[in-house]
Design an enzyme around this catalytic site. Sequence first.
Site, short mmCIF file in Angstrom:
data_model
loop_
_atom_site.label_atom_id
_atom_site.label_comp_id
_atom_site.label_asym_id
_atom_site.label_seq_id
_atom_site.Cartn_x
_atom_site.Cartn_y
_atom_site.Cartn_z
N LEU A 122 49.31 42.60 37.46
CA LEU A 122 49.00 44.03 37.42
C LEU A 122 47.81 44.35 38.33
CD1 LEU A 122 49.22 44.48 33.56
CD2 LEU A 122 50.91 45.23 35.21
N ASP A 123 47.93 45.48 39.06
CA ASP A 123 46.83 45.97 39.89
C ASP A 123 46.98 47.48 40.00
OD1 ASP A 123 44.79 46.42 41.58
OD2 ASP A 123 45.76 45.62 43.36
N LYS A 124 46.43 48.19 39.06
CA LYS A 124 46.60 49.64 39.05
C LYS A 124 45.34 50.29 38.51
CE LYS A 124 49.45 53.15 39.69
NZ LYS A 124 48.45 54.21 39.68
N THR A 125 44.43 50.66 39.41
CA THR A 125 43.19 51.30 39.00
C THR A 125 43.52 52.62 38.29
OG1 THR A 125 42.12 50.37 40.93
CG2 THR A 125 40.96 52.13 39.80
#
Length: 306
Positions: free
Chosen positions: A193-196
């Site tokens: 996951l990489d979702k600011t």
Amino acid sequence: VLRGEREEVVDAGELRLGEIMIVKPGERIATDGTIRTGRTALDVSAITGESVPVEAGPGDGVFAGSINGNGVLEVEVTADAQDNSLAKIVRIVEAEQSRKGEAQRLADKIAKPLVPAILVVAAVIAAAGSLFGDPRVWIERALVVLVAASPCALAIAVPVTVFAAVGAASKLGVLVKGGAALESLGRVRGIALDKTGTLTRNRPTVIKIATANGTSRAEVLAVAAALEVRSEHPLAKAILAAAGGDVIPAENVEAVTSAGLTGRLYGATVRLGRPGWIEPGSLAADVERMQHAGATAVLIERDGEL
């Protein structure tokens, strides 16, 4: 949009490649482009999920749907309304929503030829039976065959299951695009996951303070808070929370677009802002480490001293 030497208000669909858009503070950018003049902080949360405004200046690309901060921008159009980043996102979402999972496609594939076949069989039973026996009895038997052999349970079971799963997930705050996404999720064994903005709390916080020229952490926070107490920037709350207690506000505070703040505190000229507007000097290594770690560096200066 700037046409010749005149500014005209036009619909987003009328923008042409190479034209110059004038984007005023608080306006939403109509289409993708490249900043030619002006500096600002852009709210790109609708496009990227980034919760903190992104600093942008000449040469930087901007996305349709972004909200301009407090600077006036001249933006060269690089994509029309039908082909900008926001339109592409909409098309991707629509395509995903219309996709069916393998189970649903299999059910539809089976039901499509089966339904007319069963109707024909039921009609044949009713007609043939009526010729050799009681029509009422054979029509009832044909209806029994029609109901028993109908693939409606097969055809309905999969979409009902999908709708129920999507509804249950939505109650937990999870949005699922459709059956294909659910079936894919069932095969997942690892997630990255990489979702600011989705995985963060959207509440910036002070994580480290580096000092120079013999100043203390308390002095740094006091000067920063004195300027930020008059600011509406998202980082202001983080600095004020770290300072705590009563804050003595600076005088003559002015905001410098996409750079920082200036003011006077106890007779001294104080500044707070981004690296580049204030030179990091002896703290350059600390600033670089912070930025590489994903933090936003803020520099404070008093009477020209970092």
